[in-house]
Every structure is written in C-alpha cells, then in structure tokens.
Design a protein around this motif. Sequence first.
Motif, mmCIF file in Angstrom:
data_model
loop_
_atom_site.group_PDB
_atom_site.id
_atom_site.type_symbol
_atom_site.label_atom_id
_atom_site.label_comp_id
_atom_site.label_asym_id
_atom_site.label_seq_id
_atom_site.Cartn_x
_atom_site.Cartn_y
_atom_site.Cartn_z
ATOM 1 N N LEU A 124 0.735 -1.044 -0.084
ATOM 2 C CA LEU A 124 -0.144 -0.091 -0.046
ATOM 3 C C LEU A 124 0.654 1.367 0.246
ATOM 4 N N SER A 125 2.121 1.167 0.597
ATOM 5 C CA SER A 125 2.820 2.260 0.929
ATOM 6 C C SER A 125 3.642 2.729 -0.515
ATOM 7 N N LYS A 126 3.830 1.498 -1.260
ATOM 8 C CA LYS A 126 4.376 1.669 -2.600
ATOM 9 C C LYS A 126 3.150 2.244 -3.591
ATOM 10 N N ARG A 127 2.053 1.957 -3.470
ATOM 11 C CA ARG A 127 1.023 2.274 -4.212
ATOM 12 C C ARG A 127 0.435 3.460 -4.003
ATOM 13 N N ASP A 128 0.193 3.900 -2.925
ATOM 14 C CA ASP A 128 -0.436 5.036 -2.220
ATOM 15 C C ASP A 128 0.369 6.241 -1.854
ATOM 16 N N GLY A 129 1.972 5.984 -1.585
ATOM 17 C CA GLY A 129 2.754 7.042 -1.084
ATOM 18 C C GLY A 129 2.473 7.060 0.451
ATOM 19 N N SER A 130 3.077 8.083 0.802
ATOM 20 C CA SER A 130 3.428 7.973 2.624
ATOM 21 C C SER A 130 1.900 8.353 3.203
ATOM 22 N N PHE A 131 0.928 9.062 2.610
ATOM 23 C CA PHE A 131 -0.298 9.349 3.329
ATOM 24 C C PHE A 131 -1.476 9.334 2.314
ATOM 25 N N THR A 132 -2.258 8.598 2.335
ATOM 26 C CA THR A 132 -3.663 8.804 1.682
ATOM 27 C C THR A 132 -4.736 8.351 2.493
ATOM 28 N N PHE A 133 -5.824 9.045 2.747
ATOM 29 C CA PHE A 133 -6.982 8.867 3.336
ATOM 30 C C PHE A 133 -7.972 8.056 2.439
ATOM 31 N N ASN A 134 -7.569 6.472 2.307
ATOM 32 C CA ASN A 134 -8.379 5.847 1.548
ATOM 33 C C ASN A 134 -9.273 4.922 2.556
ATOM 34 N N ALA A 135 -10.510 5.770 3.066
ATOM 35 C CA ALA A 135 -11.190 5.128 3.949
ATOM 36 C C ALA A 135 -12.554 4.235 3.593
ATOM 37 N N PHE A 136 -12.907 4.583 2.422
ATOM 38 C CA PHE A 136 -14.312 3.933 2.068
ATOM 39 C C PHE A 136 -14.309 2.575 1.007
ATOM 40 N N ARG A 137 -13.128 2.190 0.611
ATOM 41 C CA ARG A 137 -13.222 1.008 -0.285
ATOM 42 C C ARG A 137 -12.655 -0.174 0.484
ATOM 43 N N ALA A 138 -13.270 -1.140 0.762
ATOM 44 C CA ALA A 138 -12.718 -2.211 1.469
ATOM 45 C C ALA A 138 -11.365 -2.675 0.975
ATOM 46 N N HIS B 232 4.035 7.997 6.517
ATOM 47 C CA HIS B 232 4.105 9.053 7.547
ATOM 48 C C HIS B 232 3.065 9.039 8.552
ATOM 49 N N THR B 233 3.392 8.050 9.600
ATOM 50 C CA THR B 233 2.398 7.979 10.567
ATOM 51 C C THR B 233 1.534 8.825 11.266
ATOM 52 N N ARG B 234 2.263 10.046 11.459
ATOM 53 C CA ARG B 234 1.593 11.326 12.228
ATOM 54 C C ARG B 234 0.187 11.747 11.567
ATOM 55 N N PRO B 235 -0.050 12.005 10.164
ATOM 56 C CA PRO B 235 -1.226 12.314 9.898
ATOM 57 C C PRO B 235 -2.342 11.223 10.116
ATOM 58 N N TYR B 236 -1.869 9.944 10.166
ATOM 59 C CA TYR B 236 -2.831 8.783 10.307
ATOM 60 C C TYR B 236 -3.502 9.133 11.579
ATOM 61 N N THR B 237 -2.570 8.988 12.634
ATOM 62 C CA THR B 237 -3.023 9.146 14.031
ATOM 63 C C THR B 237 -3.955 10.238 14.179
ATOM 64 N N GLN B 238 -3.403 11.438 13.543
ATOM 65 C CA GLN B 238 -3.991 12.857 13.812
ATOM 66 C C GLN B 238 -5.701 12.624 13.330
ATOM 67 N N MET B 239 -5.721 11.906 12.051
ATOM 68 C CA MET B 239 -6.782 11.672 11.637
ATOM 69 C C MET B 239 -8.001 10.884 12.361
ATOM 70 N N ALA B 240 -7.283 9.701 12.745
ATOM 71 C CA ALA B 240 -7.864 8.780 13.810
ATOM 72 C C ALA B 240 -8.308 9.827 15.192
ATOM 73 N N PHE B 241 -7.456 10.475 15.485
ATOM 74 C CA PHE B 241 -7.853 11.111 16.773
ATOM 75 C C PHE B 241 -9.032 12.117 16.343
ATOM 76 N N VAL B 242 -9.013 12.894 15.171
ATOM 77 C CA VAL B 242 -10.214 13.791 15.106
ATOM 78 C C VAL B 242 -11.383 13.230 14.856
ATOM 79 N N ILE B 243 -11.246 11.866 13.835
ATOM 80 C CA ILE B 243 -12.664 11.223 13.785
ATOM 81 C C ILE B 243 -13.218 10.891 15.074
ATOM 82 N N SER B 244 -12.368 10.230 16.058
ATOM 83 C CA SER B 244 -12.799 9.993 17.072
ATOM 84 C C SER B 244 -13.492 11.033 18.003
ATOM 85 N N GLY B 245 -12.690 12.146 18.106
ATOM 86 C CA GLY B 245 -13.055 13.296 18.830
ATOM 87 C C GLY B 245 -14.518 13.776 18.402
#
Lengths: 271, 390
Positions: A124-138, B232-245
């Motif tokens: 996923l890291s290779k495909r999506d990069g360091s941060f992607t908010f992909n929360a809606f597709r299983a 980059h784990t920080r935005p992930y945890t930040q996002m989870a924290f905000v959704i949870s809040g």
Amino acid sequence: MVDSLSLAKREDSIGNAPTKNAIFDVHDVHKSFAGLHALSEVNLKVGERTTHAIIGPNGAGKSTLLNVCVGRLAPDSGTVTFDGETLTGKKPYEINQAGVARVFQTPEIFSDLNLLENLLMPALSKRDGSFTFNAFRALNTQKDILQKAEHALEDVGLIEKRYEHAGSLSRGDKRRLELAMCLIQNPKLLLLDEPTAGMSRHDTNRTIDLLVRIKESGMTIIVIEHDMHVVFSLADHVSVLAQGKIIAAGTPSEVKGSAKVQEAYLGGAPQ
Amino acid sequence: MNMSARAKIQTTPAKDWILFIAFSIVILTMPLWTMPIGASYPALLQKFAIYGIFAIGFNILFGLTGYLSFGHAAFLGVGSYAAVWSFKLFTMNAIPAVIFGVIFSGLLAYLVGFICLRRTGIYFSILTLAFAQMCYRLAYSVLTPITNGETGLQLSGGDPRIIDRMFFEASPGLPSPRLFGYELGGYAGFYFCAVMMIITFFIAMRITRSPFGMKLKAIRSNQNRMNYIGFHTRPYTQMAFVISGMFAGLAGALLAVTDPLAGAERMTWTASGEVVLMTILGGVGTLIGPVLGAGAIKYFENIFSAFNENLLHNTFAILPDGLENIVVSAISPFVGNGWHLTLGLIFMAVVIFLPGGFMEGITRIQRYIDRKRNGSVDSKTENEKEPNHG
C-alpha cells in the motif's frame, strides 16, 4: 514486487552484467555519541546492481552506519546521497519512498497482524505514497494488491502460513517475512542488517539462496554480516569497518588477504 | 490452507452488509426486546445509543491505533455546549446542533491531537488527561461566559434563536429540540439517536475494513516498521484522533438534543474513564464490542443504582428476618450509590477471564459450537487470526 519478488530478473538486467555506476554514496560521515567516535571519515560508494558487504568486529559502527543511511540517526557531518538525492536530514519514510528498504537485525514486523496483512502494508505504501486517506473502499476487494502480497509470500516460501499471526513465526520465518516486506516494494536499494543472525545452518542456506536470487534480479544490496560464508556467497565488494573507520575495501578475495583486516577483524590471528 | 478455511476467515462486503443490516434491525427494535429486562424506557434507550456512539468513536482511536486517550470526555462536553449554543442562538432544530457539536469537537480534537500525538504510550494518555482536566477547569473559570459555570448552560426565554424567529413567533415557556417540527422527546429522541448511531457504526465499519483502517492497526502493531516502509504515521494518528473526537462531539450534541442543557461535569476524568471501561469491557478493536460495553454499563448503572435498602428488604422479604438482614447488608454495598463497586468487580472479572471483552466470550462460544458441529478441530486454525467480524 517483486514482480521483482518473483525474483524474476528485472527486464533490463537479463543476461547483462551489472552496471557499476555508484547509486549510493556515503561521503565523509562522522557520528559520535558523548565523545565516542562511532563513525569517522566514512566514505562508501556502492555501484548500481552490486552487492556490497560491510563487515567488522562487534562495536565497529556497522549498524550505526546503516542507521545513518536510513535516517534513524543524523550524522554530525558528511552526506549520504542516493540516486542523486541527498538523504541526510530526511525522515525514514521519505528515504523509503525514495527507494531504500531496510531489514533490521531484530525482525521488525507487525506481530499482531497475519502474514498477508504484513505484506499488504508495504504494498500500500508503494501504491499510495506516504499518506492517503482511503477509508471507503474495502481492502479485501482490492485484488491487485492482494495478489501482489500473495506472490510475495510465495517467493519466500510462506504462502501456506498467510493467515497465521506473524508473531507466531520462527525467527527464520520472521526474517524471511521482513525480507518479503522489503522486496514487495521493489526497492532500488536493499539494506540488510545481519540477515542470517541467529539462524540455523539450514535456514542460513535457504536465506543465502533467496538473497542470491534477489541479487541476480539486479537489485542493489548493502549487507552487514558476521557470517563470512554469507559474505563470500553474496558480495561483489566488501568494506571493512573497525573502530568507526573503513580500514579496507575491495573484492572479497582482496579483503580476505589483507593483513590489516586480519589484524583488526581476526585479532591478528593467522588464517 | 484450503479454500473453505480461507473463506471462513475473510470478511467480505456481503458479510459486512449482513452485519450492518442485522445491527440496524437490532438497534431499531430495541424498545421491543429490552422490555423483558426492564430497559425499554426512552431515557435509558437514548443513553444506550449516545454512549454507544461515544464508544464506537473512542474505539477508532484506541482499538485501531492503540493510542489510549484519557481525555475524550472533553470532546463530549464541547459537543454538548456547541449544541446548546446552537439551540440558544439559531434554532431548536437538532440537525444544526449536531453539526455544530461535531465541528467544534473536531476542531478541539485537532488541537489536542496535534500536541498530544507527539508522544506515545503513557505519556500520550497523561497529556490527554491533562488537556481534558484543563477544559473542565476552564469551563468553571475563564470560560464561564460560554459555559455558565456550575449552573450549566441552559435554554432561556430570552434566547435569540434567530432562525426560528424568522419563521414563527416565540411560544410561551421553554421550547424543546425538534427535527423539522417533530419534537425529539421520548422515543422520537431515541430513534433520532439510534439513526445517528447506525450511521456512525457504518462509518466505523468502512474505516475498519479500509486500507486506512488497516494502516491504523499496523501503527498499533509496530509504528517503527510503518515509518521504514514509507508511511508518514503522524497524519494517520491525527486523523484517527479527530474522527474519534468528532464522534464524541456527536454523542455530546445528542445528550443536549435529548436534554437541552450542558454542564462541565460531562468533561470530568471519570467520564473519560467510563468510555475506556466500555470499550475494554465490550472488546477493544471490535466493531460491536464497544456498543455492547456501553449498553452493559448504562444498563447496570440504571439497574444497580436504582436499588436501595428498602427495595432489597422487599426483594428478600421471603427469607427469615435474621437471614434477610444479613443478605441485605451483604448486598447493599454493591447497589445504589455503591454500584461502581459492582462495575469494578465485573470489569476485573472480564479483564482476567476474557481479556478480549464480551466479544471474546462470544467468539469462544462460536468456536465451541463449531467444534461440536465439526467433531474435531484442525489444530492449525487455533493459530490463525480470525478478523473481527463484529
């Protein structure tokens, strides 16, 4: 991955001799801890598609050097460049995204997840990069990435265990899993920190076979290793580190015959 | 592994839809099936739904990323205040109140997360606790003009309610929250909260099954490895924290919708601790567990706290006098005001015998039934991870 992992040779490397342009360059790196010089004046050039081993006695600074290379430690001075890009000062995730993957001395895996999930993460890291908010597709509907992960497990011989917890694996299997996690990203440079430490002879030989296949696929590898059998089976070049300095470098046979190396590494004992 | 075993341990979109529909039916029919256990009155049903939302949100942070926040009640409190201010300033319609509650708690969660997520483990927990206590103290001091201090924020006849005033004149007496003309008291209030809970459950389910959710689980498992495979784990945890809040803010806003007042006591550390208990009791990291935990705690709170000595004497009246007194005096510390003692014992028993909470109990029963049905168990399956279906 290993499209690569399938450890098939990279398209452009089949039948070709590895090119020797330096892809990785450590220039005049110094690192000290509370006055103790862990690394001083370390210079290292690694040719593209070569396997470079770093050897040295315990406490020579090998792991420190690797930590500097992947951004875990910042050097006091000096630079590390990879593929024309300066890595010094970058975060580990940025260095990975640049194409550098690392296998640790103690396997760093996701112990609570199953093997397949362990492989999905780097894919996923290779495909999506360091941060992607992909929360809606299983995730379990994303066949491309699932297949990639399964192939990666096949390549390291762990496919039968894909739904087991990674934490329940043997040490050798954990190492192979971690290796697969790096290889699935098809990195340009693979850093291995004692990939066979603590393994039985049988597991060591299996790992050597695997690493030889990776090497033949055309990947650039830097390996830190104590086991000379592993070093001489794999390395094109060897650098010897002692007390934070590179004291010798060359082909395995050149290094093997160096009196300096025998003195530092073997404590001066005749071979 | 054969294909049937594989199918058995993988969730599929179809299974998720079945779970979602079953969950929705169970929630919407609560007034019926809670009747035999004496819990079908609106005030308690509303609490089930509201604290269920709170726990579902908390579980997105704690269950997926492993970050244990001891300050989530602050977001609940802010959600309540924002909702009551929406009632006072704009309209008695519940929708804007809920939206304001979610937005303001989301903003606060962003700020708190930005600071606290610099640390992990116990340091993170202590930082969140400190923040929540700070919010609680501020509500009683500097922020009194907004929170109305100890009295709490309430509706009054003189509130502007500018949007309502555009359409109709103020009626005598205090208005109550509405949804486009329908009063949200009693069962209507419960159904409003229940629909919100079903929506939050759906969102939580999508997050859990998504690559984003899997990444959060991987962060819980080994954050170091996540960094070295390029995340980059920080935005992930930040996002989870905000959704949870935001989920906590929604729960807070719904508390105000069902009873339009907001007090700082909602932000105390015990309130933050309660959601931790709910999640652990039900099953950390599972979808259904936090809802079960919230339901169990709110149910026992109402049942056990309602008992007093007279009621106990009546209950055990059939016993001989001497024995009755002994039984009543043995039980009375565990009921009424002492119900927390019962909760503590239940919590200890669950943590010791079912570390995975109620959901672990359910899984064990399922396995037992499967074993009985299949005759024997493939020893391999014991090691295989079974993803949480609920």
